[in-house]
Design a protein around this motif. Sequence first.
Motif, PDB file in Angstrom:
ATOM      1  N   VAL A  93     -23.473   4.869 -12.892  1.00  0.00           N
ATOM      2  CA  VAL A  93     -22.778   4.461 -11.668  1.00  0.00           C
ATOM      3  C   VAL A  93     -23.744   4.437 -10.484  1.00  0.00           C
ATOM      4  O   VAL A  93     -23.764   3.484  -9.694  1.00  0.00           O
ATOM      5  CB  VAL A  93     -21.595   5.411 -11.389  1.00  0.00           C
ATOM      6  N   VAL A  94     -24.565   5.485 -10.373  1.00  0.00           N
ATOM      7  CA  VAL A  94     -25.509   5.564  -9.259  1.00  0.00           C
ATOM      8  C   VAL A  94     -26.514   4.420  -9.320  1.00  0.00           C
ATOM      9  O   VAL A  94     -26.783   3.740  -8.309  1.00  0.00           O
ATOM     10  CB  VAL A  94     -26.221   6.927  -9.254  1.00  0.00           C
ATOM     11  N   VAL A  95     -27.092   4.190 -10.472  1.00  0.00           N
ATOM     12  CA  VAL A  95     -28.092   3.131 -10.622  1.00  0.00           C
ATOM     13  C   VAL A  95     -27.474   1.761 -10.355  1.00  0.00           C
ATOM     14  O   VAL A  95     -28.081   0.898  -9.698  1.00  0.00           O
ATOM     15  CB  VAL A  95     -28.734   3.191 -12.015  1.00  0.00           C
ATOM     16  N   SER A  96     -26.261   1.538 -10.838  1.00  0.00           N
ATOM     17  CA  SER A  96     -25.590   0.253 -10.605  1.00  0.00           C
ATOM     18  C   SER A  96     -25.322   0.046  -9.115  1.00  0.00           C
ATOM     19  O   SER A  96     -25.483  -1.075  -8.597  1.00  0.00           O
ATOM     20  CB  SER A  96     -24.271   0.205 -11.390  1.00  0.00           C
ATOM     21  N   ALA A  97     -24.928   1.116  -8.416  1.00  0.00           N
ATOM     22  CA  ALA A  97     -24.672   1.005  -6.975  1.00  0.00           C
ATOM     23  C   ALA A  97     -25.951   0.698  -6.216  1.00  0.00           C
ATOM     24  O   ALA A  97     -25.960  -0.127  -5.285  1.00  0.00           O
ATOM     25  CB  ALA A  97     -24.038   2.299  -6.471  1.00  0.00           C
ATOM     26  N   VAL A  98     -27.055   1.354  -6.591  1.00  0.00           N
ATOM     27  CA  VAL A  98     -28.341   1.101  -5.931  1.00  0.00           C
ATOM     28  C   VAL A  98     -28.780  -0.344  -6.183  1.00  0.00           C
ATOM     29  O   VAL A  98     -29.288  -1.022  -5.275  1.00  0.00           O
ATOM     30  CB  VAL A  98     -29.403   2.096  -6.433  1.00  0.00           C
ATOM     31  N   THR A  99     -28.565  -0.827  -7.389  1.00  0.00           N
ATOM     32  CA  THR A  99     -28.917  -2.209  -7.706  1.00  0.00           C
ATOM     33  C   THR A  99     -28.139  -3.187  -6.845  1.00  0.00           C
ATOM     34  O   THR A  99     -28.702  -4.146  -6.287  1.00  0.00           O
ATOM     35  CB  THR A  99     -28.646  -2.498  -9.186  1.00  0.00           C
ATOM     36  N   ALA A 100     -26.843  -2.938  -6.700  1.00  0.00           N
ATOM     37  CA  ALA A 100     -26.023  -3.813  -5.850  1.00  0.00           C
ATOM     38  C   ALA A 100     -26.499  -3.766  -4.403  1.00  0.00           C
ATOM     39  O   ALA A 100     -26.559  -4.804  -3.723  1.00  0.00           O
ATOM     40  CB  ALA A 100     -24.558  -3.386  -5.946  1.00  0.00           C
ATOM     41  N   LEU A 101     -26.871  -2.576  -3.934  1.00  0.00           N
ATOM     42  CA  LEU A 101     -27.370  -2.442  -2.563  1.00  0.00           C
ATOM     43  C   LEU A 101     -28.646  -3.242  -2.362  1.00  0.00           C
ATOM     44  O   LEU A 101     -28.802  -3.958  -1.360  1.00  0.00           O
ATOM     45  CB  LEU A 101     -27.614  -0.966  -2.253  1.00  0.00           C
ATOM     46  N   VAL A 102     -29.568  -3.149  -3.303  1.00  0.00           N
ATOM     47  CA  VAL A 102     -30.837  -3.872  -3.191  1.00  0.00           C
ATOM     48  C   VAL A 102     -30.601  -5.381  -3.223  1.00  0.00           C
ATOM     49  O   VAL A 102     -31.234  -6.138  -2.481  1.00  0.00           O
ATOM     50  CB  VAL A 102     -31.808  -3.439  -4.304  1.00  0.00           C
ATOM     51  N   VAL A 103     -29.687  -5.823  -4.061  1.00  0.00           N
ATOM     52  CA  VAL A 103     -29.378  -7.257  -4.125  1.00  0.00           C
ATOM     53  C   VAL A 103     -28.861  -7.750  -2.782  1.00  0.00           C
ATOM     54  O   VAL A 103     -29.282  -8.799  -2.277  1.00  0.00           O
ATOM     55  CB  VAL A 103     -28.354  -7.536  -5.243  1.00  0.00           C
ATOM     56  N   VAL A 104     -27.970  -6.991  -2.162  1.00  0.00           N
ATOM     57  CA  VAL A 104     -27.423  -7.386  -0.857  1.00  0.00           C
ATOM     58  C   VAL A 104     -28.513  -7.387   0.213  1.00  0.00           C
ATOM     59  O   VAL A 104     -28.626  -8.326   1.016  1.00  0.00           O
ATOM     60  CB  VAL A 104     -26.273  -6.443  -0.461  1.00  0.00           C
ATOM     61  N   LEU A 105     -29.335  -6.340   0.209  1.00  0.00           N
ATOM     62  CA  LEU A 105     -30.381  -6.231   1.225  1.00  0.00           C
ATOM     63  C   LEU A 105     -31.515  -7.236   1.009  1.00  0.00           C
ATOM     64  O   LEU A 105     -32.351  -7.408   1.892  1.00  0.00           O
ATOM     65  CB  LEU A 105     -30.956  -4.817   1.227  1.00  0.00           C
ATOM     66  N   SER A 106     -31.547  -7.888  -0.136  1.00  0.00           N
ATOM     67  CA  SER A 106     -32.597  -8.869  -0.416  1.00  0.00           C
ATOM     68  C   SER A 106     -32.360 -10.191   0.291  1.00  0.00           C
ATOM     69  O   SER A 106     -33.246 -11.060   0.311  1.00  0.00           O
ATOM     70  CB  SER A 106     -32.707  -9.119  -1.933  1.00  0.00           C
TER      71      SER A 106
END
Length: 473
Positions: free
Chosen positions: A285-298
């Motif tokens: 869950v944590v890794v998936s959330a961080v991935t989504a955050l990075v995608v948005v911030l990209s």
Amino acid sequence: MDWFTVPDYWMSRLVFQRALAAVYLVAFLTAALQFRALLGERGMLPIPRFVARVPFRRAPSLFHLRYSDPLFAGVAWGGCAVSAALLAGLDSWLPLWGGMLLWLVPWALYLSIVNVGQTWYGFGWESLLLETGFLAVFLGNDEVAPPVLVLFLLRWILFRVEFGAGLIKIRGDACWRKLTCLHYHHETQPMPGPLSWFFHRLPGPLHKVEVAANHVTQLLVPFLLFTPQPVATAGAAVMILTQLWLVLSGNFAWLNWITIVLALSAVRFPAHPPSVAPAPLWYEVVVSAVTALVVVLSYHPVLNMVSRRQVMNRSFDPLHLVNTYGAFGSISRIRYEVVVEGTLDDRPREDADWREYEFRGKPGDPRRWPRQFAPYHLRLDWLMWFVALSPAYAGAWFGALVERLLEGDRATLKLLRRSPFPPGRPPRYIRARLFRYRYTTWRELRATGACWERTYVRDFLPPTRLEEPARTR
């Protein structure tokens, strides 16, 4: 089959983590040894003055709570200790959550330094280390296999580093398109290394091959990172070889080394993976959330990268989570250097006994051969290169540097290779002059032993003295 992890990359993760810890160690060591003169309470750009005018939300840092030189020293040396522990593999002996927290410590400490570092920390590799270090928190340890999402995000950083640098060159200086930039760059780069003279003297056609190979590596090879193995490994290997070539040709702090570290995460080493338990649900869950955050911030970095008005080395969030990169969109054709001199004479006449200060890395004495300092970062020397390009880069710190030299400030003198004045007896006047530097030819080198030839251009700073002599600290 577990979609979340890729056991075959366990050795890639191990190599990446230990190499990243080594870069962290160098970064914290640089901060510990240089901060008093640059950012300390009596530094050229004091942190207390900065945090008084810049709110926490714009530059999150522990030093907004409190600042003192001993506290900064504790943060820097503490970062060294944690980095050394990670380099030794302490995170592997901890539970998964403990290893993640341990990796979070150097990221938080270095973020606190960078966000108050001002001009001294305005380099792209600062954000690159923070962005890479943030993702390293979620890469896991020996309890789980490497998560595929984090490995993908590390390749995403590497892609933006290389492809962004390639685009800024193609869009920037015409010499990159004409394949002629390396006719000048080895001579005019910020801080030459011990082999830079020889690189500059390579035949012109070979320089063009260098530029063409660089374009291929930065504009085409990055796409191979997202292809199946072993093609992705081959692409990463090409990038590593290119970065090692740059390591040999100049001093670029840890820019080349952190790029190599990122490329190592894409290499699949031929090693049998150990048996590990499945990743716990909370970790997924944590890794998936961080991935989504990075995608948005990209979004903004990608928009910048494809824009015709692309800018280099910019952070789009105060935590430096996703940034844009690029280097040397334009190339100087002529090398200028600011030479700082002082005199003990009462009158600063032209025939006074002017003595030159020697910096550690930047060219000075034409007979002194450049040394290798990277990955260690000589921040003052780098800023002196910018000042030689334009006085606009001097800002407030150059005047403060002159003042500290006139005071004989010990912390400032430690940043230099040598002061021409005995301890406790600073000069009465300081002046700065601008010189044009060029590499000598083979014949000149054999005849004089000097690798540089310099020509006076103009005065940069007229003779200056303190209003009231200060007591040497």
